[in-house]
Design a protein around this motif. Structure first.
Motif, PDB file in Angstrom:
ATOM      1  N   THR A  75       0.923  -1.114  -0.094  1.00 19.73           N
ATOM      2  CA  THR A  75       0.102   0.030   0.151  1.00 19.73           C
ATOM      3  C   THR A  75       0.841   1.344   0.023  1.00 19.73           C
ATOM      4  OG1 THR A  75      -1.673  -1.194   1.277  1.00 19.73           O
ATOM      5  CG2 THR A  75      -1.926   1.243   1.149  1.00 19.73           C
ATOM      6  N   ILE A  76       0.384   2.198  -0.812  1.00 24.04           N
ATOM      7  CA  ILE A  76       1.310   3.515  -0.876  1.00 24.04           C
ATOM      8  C   ILE A  76       0.192   4.568  -0.617  1.00 24.04           C
ATOM      9  CG2 ILE A  76       2.490   4.997  -2.637  1.00 24.04           C
ATOM     10  CD1 ILE A  76       3.157   2.484  -4.059  1.00 24.04           C
ATOM     11  N   ALA A  77       0.664   5.498   0.206  1.00 26.13           N
ATOM     12  CA  ALA A  77       0.142   6.743   0.563  1.00 26.13           C
ATOM     13  C   ALA A  77       0.662   7.847   0.128  1.00 26.13           C
ATOM     14  CB  ALA A  77       0.005   6.732   1.972  1.00 26.13           C
ATOM     15  N   TYR A  78      -0.052   8.870  -0.143  1.00 26.43           N
ATOM     16  CA  TYR A  78       0.354  10.225  -0.854  1.00 26.43           C
ATOM     17  C   TYR A  78      -0.539  11.416  -0.572  1.00 26.43           C
ATOM     18  CZ  TYR A  78      -2.722   8.394  -4.220  1.00 26.43           C
ATOM     19  OH  TYR A  78      -3.823   7.858  -4.865  1.00 26.43           O
ATOM     20  N   GLY A  79      -0.107  12.537  -0.446  1.00 22.23           N
ATOM     21  CA  GLY A  79      -1.130  13.781  -0.258  1.00 22.23           C
ATOM     22  C   GLY A  79      -1.508  14.296  -1.697  1.00 22.23           C
ATOM     23  N   MET A  80      -2.826  14.592  -1.672  1.00 21.22           N
ATOM     24  CA  MET A  80      -3.302  15.145  -2.843  1.00 21.22           C
ATOM     25  C   MET A  80      -4.216  16.560  -2.475  1.00 21.22           C
ATOM     26  SD  MET A  80      -2.943  13.703  -5.805  1.00 21.22           S
ATOM     27  CE  MET A  80      -4.495  14.119  -6.822  1.00 21.22           C
ATOM     28  N   GLN A  81      -3.982  17.602  -3.095  1.00 21.85           N
ATOM     29  CA  GLN A  81      -4.557  19.054  -2.740  1.00 21.85           C
ATOM     30  C   GLN A  81      -6.063  18.942  -3.435  1.00 21.85           C
ATOM     31  OE1 GLN A  81      -3.184  22.918  -3.811  1.00 21.85           O
ATOM     32  NE2 GLN A  81      -2.578  22.539  -1.822  1.00 21.85           N
ATOM     33  N   ARG A  82      -6.937  19.298  -2.807  1.00 22.54           N
ATOM     34  CA  ARG A  82      -8.295  19.553  -3.542  1.00 22.54           C
ATOM     35  C   ARG A  82      -8.528  20.805  -4.194  1.00 22.54           C
ATOM     36  NH1 ARG A  82     -11.240  17.626   2.024  1.00 22.54           N
ATOM     37  NH2 ARG A  82     -11.568  19.799   1.946  1.00 22.54           N
ATOM     38  N   GLY A  83      -9.468  21.033  -4.792  1.00 24.05           N
ATOM     39  CA  GLY A  83      -9.845  22.191  -5.550  1.00 24.05           C
ATOM     40  C   GLY A  83      -9.970  23.514  -4.505  1.00 24.05           C
ATOM     41  N   ASP A  84     -10.203  23.224  -3.069  1.00 26.89           N
ATOM     42  CA  ASP A  84     -10.417  24.203  -2.244  1.00 26.89           C
ATOM     43  C   ASP A  84      -9.065  24.640  -1.640  1.00 26.89           C
ATOM     44  OD1 ASP A  84     -10.162  22.103  -0.503  1.00 26.89           O
ATOM     45  OD2 ASP A  84     -11.996  22.307   0.170  1.00 26.89           O
ATOM     46  N   GLY A  85      -7.841  23.808  -1.968  1.00 24.39           N
ATOM     47  CA  GLY A  85      -6.520  24.082  -1.197  1.00 24.39           C
ATOM     48  C   GLY A  85      -6.232  23.111  -0.273  1.00 24.39           C
ATOM     49  N   VAL A  86      -7.450  22.156   0.011  1.00 19.95           N
ATOM     50  CA  VAL A  86      -6.994  21.597   1.430  1.00 19.95           C
ATOM     51  C   VAL A  86      -6.630  20.099   0.899  1.00 19.95           C
ATOM     52  CG1 VAL A  86      -8.309  20.310   3.237  1.00 19.95           C
ATOM     53  CG2 VAL A  86      -9.073  22.659   2.694  1.00 19.95           C
ATOM     54  N   ASN A  87      -5.504  19.551   1.709  1.00 20.56           N
ATOM     55  CA  ASN A  87      -5.101  18.217   1.341  1.00 20.56           C
ATOM     56  C   ASN A  87      -5.598  17.121   1.990  1.00 20.56           C
ATOM     57  OD1 ASN A  87      -2.187  18.631  -0.203  1.00 20.56           O
ATOM     58  ND2 ASN A  87      -2.185  20.327   1.344  1.00 20.56           N
ATOM     59  N   ASP A  88      -5.515  15.872   1.379  1.00 20.91           N
ATOM     60  CA  ASP A  88      -6.096  14.754   1.950  1.00 20.91           C
ATOM     61  C   ASP A  88      -4.994  13.768   1.731  1.00 20.91           C
ATOM     62  OD1 ASP A  88      -8.754  15.628   2.595  1.00 20.91           O
ATOM     63  OD2 ASP A  88      -9.441  15.230   0.490  1.00 20.91           O
ATOM     64  N   VAL A  89      -5.060  12.669   2.485  1.00 24.23           N
ATOM     65  CA  VAL A  89      -4.225  11.542   2.375  1.00 24.23           C
ATOM     66  C   VAL A  89      -4.819  10.590   1.393  1.00 24.23           C
ATOM     67  CG1 VAL A  89      -2.705   9.867   3.555  1.00 24.23           C
ATOM     68  CG2 VAL A  89      -2.665  12.258   4.355  1.00 24.23           C
ATOM     69  N   TRP A  90      -4.102   9.938   0.623  1.00 21.58           N
ATOM     70  CA  TRP A  90      -4.869   9.039  -0.337  1.00 21.58           C
ATOM     71  C   TRP A  90      -3.922   7.714  -0.236  1.00 21.58           C
ATOM     72  CZ3 TRP A  90      -9.216   9.278  -3.864  1.00 21.58           C
ATOM     73  CH2 TRP A  90      -9.836  10.540  -3.798  1.00 21.58           C
ATOM     74  N   VAL A  91      -4.615   6.532  -0.410  1.00 21.66           N
ATOM     75  CA  VAL A  91      -3.940   5.214  -0.601  1.00 21.66           C
ATOM     76  C   VAL A  91      -4.060   4.584  -2.026  1.00 21.66           C
ATOM     77  CG1 VAL A  91      -3.174   4.830   1.676  1.00 21.66           C
ATOM     78  CG2 VAL A  91      -5.657   4.202   0.749  1.00 21.66           C
ATOM     79  N   VAL A  92      -3.403   3.799  -2.507  1.00 18.79           N
ATOM     80  CA  VAL A  92      -3.480   3.069  -3.746  1.00 18.79           C
ATOM     81  C   VAL A  92      -2.875   1.848  -3.554  1.00 18.79           C
ATOM     82  CG1 VAL A  92      -1.645   4.029  -5.212  1.00 18.79           C
ATOM     83  CG2 VAL A  92      -3.794   3.154  -6.199  1.00 18.79           C
ATOM     84  N   PRO A  93      -3.181   0.660  -4.067  1.00 20.45           N
ATOM     85  CA  PRO A  93      -2.550  -0.539  -4.117  1.00 20.45           C
ATOM     86  C   PRO A  93      -1.074  -0.194  -5.000  1.00 20.45           C
ATOM     87  CG  PRO A  93      -4.663  -1.193  -4.494  1.00 20.45           C
ATOM     88  CD  PRO A  93      -4.499   0.324  -4.672  1.00 20.45           C
ATOM     89  N   ALA A  94       0.014  -1.113  -4.642  1.00 21.70           N
ATOM     90  CA  ALA A  94       1.205  -1.205  -5.079  1.00 21.70           C
ATOM     91  C   ALA A  94       1.346  -1.922  -6.173  1.00 21.70           C
ATOM     92  CB  ALA A  94       2.209  -1.242  -4.139  1.00 21.70           C
ATOM     93  N   ASP A  95       0.477  -2.486  -6.843  1.00 15.31           N
ATOM     94  CA  ASP A  95       0.514  -3.462  -7.660  1.00 15.31           C
ATOM     95  C   ASP A  95      -0.285  -3.111  -9.028  1.00 15.31           C
ATOM     96  OD1 ASP A  95      -1.924  -4.222  -6.792  1.00 15.31           O
ATOM     97  OD2 ASP A  95      -1.628  -6.028  -6.580  1.00 15.31           O
ATOM     98  N   ALA A  96      -0.885  -1.982  -9.160  1.00 16.23           N
ATOM     99  CA  ALA A  96      -1.608  -1.496 -10.106  1.00 16.23           C
ATOM    100  C   ALA A  96      -2.743  -1.992 -10.214  1.00 16.23           C
ATOM    101  CB  ALA A  96      -0.924  -1.622 -11.463  1.00 16.23           C
ATOM    102  N   THR A  97      -3.500  -2.731  -9.259  1.00 23.32           N
ATOM    103  CA  THR A  97      -4.805  -3.101  -9.073  1.00 23.32           C
ATOM    104  C   THR A  97      -5.502  -2.055  -8.275  1.00 23.32           C
ATOM    105  OG1 THR A  97      -4.454  -4.553  -7.344  1.00 23.32           O
ATOM    106  CG2 THR A  97      -3.985  -5.530  -9.333  1.00 23.32           C
ATOM    107  N   GLY A  98      -6.755  -2.529  -8.035  1.00 24.20           N
ATOM    108  CA  GLY A  98      -7.424  -1.460  -7.286  1.00 24.20           C
ATOM    109  C   GLY A  98      -7.904  -0.164  -7.713  1.00 24.20           C
ATOM    110  N   ALA A  99      -8.000   0.820  -6.840  1.00 22.17           N
ATOM    111  CA  ALA A  99      -8.425   2.077  -7.147  1.00 22.17           C
ATOM    112  C   ALA A  99      -8.045   3.121  -6.008  1.00 22.17           C
ATOM    113  CB  ALA A  99      -9.919   2.457  -7.473  1.00 22.17           C
ATOM    114  N   PRO A 100      -7.731   4.121  -6.034  1.00 20.16           N
ATOM    115  CA  PRO A 100      -7.082   5.206  -4.990  1.00 20.16           C
ATOM    116  C   PRO A 100      -8.333   5.603  -4.343  1.00 20.16           C
ATOM    117  CG  PRO A 100      -7.229   6.483  -7.107  1.00 20.16           C
ATOM    118  CD  PRO A 100      -7.550   5.017  -7.568  1.00 20.16           C
ATOM    119  N   SER A 101      -8.163   5.654  -2.919  1.00 17.01           N
ATOM    120  CA  SER A 101      -9.187   6.032  -2.024  1.00 17.01           C
ATOM    121  C   SER A 101      -8.670   6.961  -0.958  1.00 17.01           C
ATOM    122  CB  SER A 101      -9.814   4.703  -1.482  1.00 17.01           C
ATOM    123  OG  SER A 101      -8.936   4.136  -0.646  1.00 17.01           O
ATOM    124  N   VAL A 102      -9.556   7.908  -0.226  1.00 13.57           N
ATOM    125  CA  VAL A 102      -8.986   8.682   0.715  1.00 13.57           C
ATOM    126  C   VAL A 102      -8.939   7.676   2.241  1.00 13.57           C
ATOM    127  CG1 VAL A 102      -9.554  10.532   2.087  1.00 13.57           C
ATOM    128  CG2 VAL A 102     -10.115  10.795  -0.184  1.00 13.57           C
TER     129      VAL A 102
END
Length: 321
Positions: free
Chosen positions: A281-308
Motif C-alpha cells: 500500500t502506497i500513501a500520498y497527499g493530494m490537494q483538493r480544489g479548495d486548497g485542502v490536502n487529503d491523504v490517499w492510498v492506492v495498491p502498489a501492484d497497479a490493481t484496485g483504485a485510489p481512496s481517501v
C-alpha cells in the motif's frame, strides 16, 4: 553547485522569505482540518503520523477517520521512523525555517537552521539518518529554473552534509560537474545507502547514494521523489508524463531487480513523495480544489483504485512500534 552563486542564492532566499512567508503559512493552514473539527484522543495500536492543520498528529491505522492525537509541534513537512521524527518547521516573516530532530516523546534533540522553503523529509528505518529538501529558488518541480537544497544528518555522529551537490555524481560511468545539478527526495535503504532524484541537462535521474563514500550514481531516467518499499525491492515515485513535468506526474513503481516500471491505478497528477504503509500500500497527499490536502492510498501492484485514507491531512508516515 546550484545554478546561482552562493551569495546570490542567499540574497534571493532572504527576499523570497519575506515575500512568500504568507504563502508558506497559508499552505500549512490549508493542509489539514481546523482543530475545532478534530476529535482529540489517545490513539493506540498501529498508527499513522500526519500533519493536521500543520501540527504533528497521529491517527489509528485501523480507524484513520477516528480521533486524532494532536500535538503542539508545528511542521511544514514531517516524517518519522525508528523513534526519530524530522520536523521541517515553517518559515516566518521574521524568521528562517529549521529542521527539528525529535525523539519518540517529541523531545527536541537537535535543530539545524535552514535557508529555503521546506518540501521533503525522510528518516532511515533505524532513526539514525535524517534527510530534507528545501526550495531555494522557485516553488514547483514543474517550473523552469527552480533550485533545491538537499542535505543529510547523521544523528549518531553529528555529521552534517548541507548539500548532496558536494558528492561526486556519476552518470554512465562519468562524473558530472555541471552547475545546474539539483537533488531532491531522499529515501534511505539503510544508514549508509540511499536513493534520491538528481536533475541536470534536462534529465531527471534516480540516483543511488553512498553516504560514507560521498558518491551518487545514476540508475534510471524520469524518476522523481523516490520512496523505497519496506522490503527494499521497489521504488515508488512520480514519473513525469511524457517526460515533461509540466504535463503532470503519474504515480508508478520501479522493480530494482528488473528495472521494470509499473504505472499505478492513480491517474491524477501526484506531486508528492509517496510513502509505503506496507509492502502492498502506497500513501500520498493530494490537494483538493479548495486548497485542502487529503491523504490517499492506492495498491502498489497497479490493481484496485485510489481512496481517501485521512481527510484534511498530509505528510503521512507509518509509526512502527
Amino acid at each position: 553547485m546550484n545554478s546561482l552563486p552562493t551569495r546570490a542564492r542567499i540574497a534571493v532566499t532572504a527576499v523570497a522569505a519575506l515575500a512568500l512567508a504568507g504563502v508558506a503559512v497559508g499552505y500549512t493552514a490549508l493542509s489539514a482540518a481546523p482543530e475545532a473539527d478534530i476529535a482529540s484522543g489517545v490513539v493506540s495500536g498501529p498508527r499513522l503520523q500526519v500533519l493536521s492543520n500543520g501540527k504533528l498528529s497521529t491517527v489509528s491505522r485501523t480507524d484513520p477517520s477516528g480521533p486524532r492525537e494532536v500535538t503542539d509541534q508545528r511542521c511544514d513537512r514531517a516524517y518519522t521512523a525508528g523513534g526519530t521524527t524530522a520536523c521541517l518547521r515553517p518559515v516566518g516573516a521574521l524568521k528562517s525555517g529549521e529542521l527539528a530532530v525529535l525523539d519518540s516523546s517529541l523531545r527536541e534533540l537537535r535543530t539545524v537552521p535552514m535557508t529555503g522553503f521546506p518540501n521533503r523529509a525522510r528518516v532511515s528505518a533505524s532513526g539514525r539518518m535524517v534527510a530534507w529538501t528545501l526550495f531555494v529558488d522557485g516553488h514547483s518541480y514543474a517550473a523552469n529554473g527552480f533550485s533545491t537544497s538537499t542535505g543529510i544528518l547523521d544523528t549518531e555522529t553529528g555529521t552534517l552534509v548541507q548539500s548532496l551537490e558536494d558528492f561526486a555524481s556519476i552518470v554512465d560511468g562519468e562524473q558530472v560537474r555541471t552547475v545546474d545539478r539539483n537533488y531532491w527526495g531522499v529515501t534511505f535503504a539503510d544508514d549508509n545507502r540511499f536513493y534520491a532524484t538528481m536533475s541536470t541537462g534536462g534529465h531527471r535521474y534516480l540516483m543511488e547514494g553512498d553516504f560514507a563514500a560521498r558518491t551518487v550514481r545514476a540508475l534510471a531516467d524520469n524518476v522523481e521523489c523516490p520512496s523505497l518499499s519496506p522490503d527494499g525491492k521497489r521504488i515508488a515515485y512520480k514519473a513525469a508524463v511524457n517526460g515533461d513535468p509540466q504535463q503532470g506526474w503519474r504515480l508508478s513503481t520501479l522493480d530494482l531487480a528488473t528495472m521494470k516500471t509499473t504505472p499505478l491505478a492513480e491517474t491524477r497528477s501526484v506531486d508528492d513523495q509517496p510513502t509505503w504503509l506496507d509492502d502492498h500500500t502506497i500513501a500520498y497527499g493530494m490537494q483538493r480544489g479548495d486548497g485542502v490536502n487529503d491523504v490517499w492510498v492506492v495498491p502498489a501492484d497497479a490493481t484496485g483504485a485510489p481512496s481517501v485514507l485521512v481527510q484534511e491531512a498530509n505528510s503521512p508516515a507509518p509509526v512502527i512500534g
